[in-house]
Scaffold this active site. Structure first.
Site, PDB file in Angstrom:
ATOM      1  N   ILE A   1       0.824  -1.191   0.000  1.00  0.00           N
ATOM      2  CA  ILE A   1       0.000   0.000   0.000  1.00  0.00           C
ATOM      3  C   ILE A   1       0.869   1.255   0.000  1.00  0.00           C
ATOM      4  O   ILE A   1       1.927   1.305   0.642  1.00  0.00           O
ATOM      5  CB  ILE A   1      -0.976   0.015   1.196  1.00  0.00           C
ATOM      6  CG1 ILE A   1      -2.033   1.114   1.019  1.00  0.00           C
ATOM      7  CG2 ILE A   1      -0.236   0.165   2.506  1.00  0.00           C
ATOM      8  CD1 ILE A   1      -3.216   0.968   1.930  1.00  0.00           C
TER       9      ILE A   1
ATOM     10  N   GLY B   1       0.542  -5.482   0.642  1.00  0.00           N
ATOM     11  CA  GLY B   1      -0.665  -5.568  -0.160  1.00  0.00           C
ATOM     12  C   GLY B   1      -0.509  -6.421  -1.399  1.00  0.00           C
ATOM     13  O   GLY B   1      -1.492  -6.956  -1.919  1.00  0.00           O
TER      14      GLY B   1
ATOM     15  N   GLU C   1       3.142  -6.051   6.913  1.00  0.00           N
ATOM     16  CA  GLU C   1       2.304  -5.148   7.711  1.00  0.00           C
ATOM     17  C   GLU C   1       2.742  -5.020   9.158  1.00  0.00           C
ATOM     18  O   GLU C   1       2.642  -3.940   9.755  1.00  0.00           O
ATOM     19  CB  GLU C   1       0.842  -5.606   7.640  1.00  0.00           C
ATOM     20  CG  GLU C   1       0.141  -5.299   6.342  1.00  0.00           C
ATOM     21  CD  GLU C   1       0.366  -6.340   5.266  1.00  0.00           C
ATOM     22  OE1 GLU C   1      -0.284  -6.270   4.215  1.00  0.00           O
ATOM     23  OE2 GLU C   1       1.222  -7.249   5.471  1.00  0.00           O
TER      24      GLU C   1
END
Length: 275
Positions: free
Chosen positions: A70, A125, A148
């Site tokens: 992301i 992502g 993440e």
């Protein structure tokens, strides 16, 4: 008129082929996922799903990488909205997350098989995207990471739900907790990808050949195979068998079946109607 997208591109490299390419198209930022992506990606998939000329979709990234995860600017925008009381700001955030999740799940909803062709970095992502794909291939120099945790985030777009089913619970737990990088060869050992190619050129050519092979099969059988496999993940064996029996009672007796049998008997290539 074909819709233009900011973050993705649709290509049909051969007019006589049912193989279409859906390309993540922000190479200057390693195809990082912007907020625009989450609106455009499901629209592009829906367009291909409804296109009778599209039989198989190859998903790849432009430039040197598949996807860097992301976009951090987008993440700041999402995380920075604290206006209003805590309950309402939490509800707005949940709505945004569900919207982004839905964009990734669009891969599974697409009736056409989606094959991921992964080169360079596939981070955060990017893992969410490829774990939703039906088949995955990569180059030997591909690098993967469930990143993440290093951004103080619990991965929330599907990796924690889909990755354990692909590589096993223990492997998924280790990769998600450490956030460590792993290679294309290790991805093959784990079962995340089905095959590793020597270069991006070899990858794209190899995946094209595979996609052409799938595209030459009965569209109804291909669609049914994807649908039943995806749905059966949530079912018991008995429920899955009942579902496929119901599916085939509706779809089995088709012109595709007659054509496939005739082609086998006469030792010729079958010709199926478009879906």
């Amino acid at each position: 008129m074909e819709e233009k997208y900011k973050t993705v591109q649709i290509l049909q490299k051969s007019q006589n082929s049912g193989v279409f390419h859906l390309i993540l198209n922000r190479p200057s930022v390693r195809n990082a996922l912007s907020l625009d992506f989450f609106a455009e990606f499901p629209k592009a998939l829906h367009a291909l799903d409804q296109n009778p000329n599209a039989a198989v979709i190859i998903l790849s990234g432009s430039g040197d990488h598949f996807c860097a995860g992301i976009d951090l600017k987008s993440l700041n925008v999402i995380a920075g909205d604290h206006s209003g009381d805590r309950g309402r700001s939490g509800e707005r955030l949940r709505k945004k997350i569900k919207f982004m999740q839905d964009a990734i799940t669009a891969i599974e909803r697409c009736r056409k098989p989606v094959i991921a062709a992964i080169h360079g970095a596939c981070i955060g992502g990017g893992i969410d995207i490829v774990t939703a794909c039906d088949v995955r291939y990569c180059t030997k120099d591909a690098i993967f990471s469930v990143k993440e945790v290093d951004l103080a985030i619990t991965a929330d777009l599907g990796t924690l739900q889909r990755l354990p089913r692909i590589v096993g619970f223990g492997n998924a737990m280790e990769l998600a907790l450490t956030g460590r990088r792993f290679s294309g060869e290790e991805a093959k050992e784990l079962g995340l990808v089905s095959r590793v190619f020597g270069s991006n050129e070899e990858l794209m050519e190899g995946v094209r050949i595979i996609a052409e092979g799938i595209g030459g099969k009965s569209p109804l059988a291909v669609r049914g195979t994807k649908e039943v496999l995806v749905r059966s993940r949530e079912m018991s064996l008995e429920q899955g068998l009942d579902y496929v029996a119901t599916w085939n009672s509706s779809m089995l007796l088709s012109d595709d079946l007659t054509e496939a049998i005739s082609a086998q008997i006469h030792k010729r290539k079958p010709l199926f109607a478009k879906l």
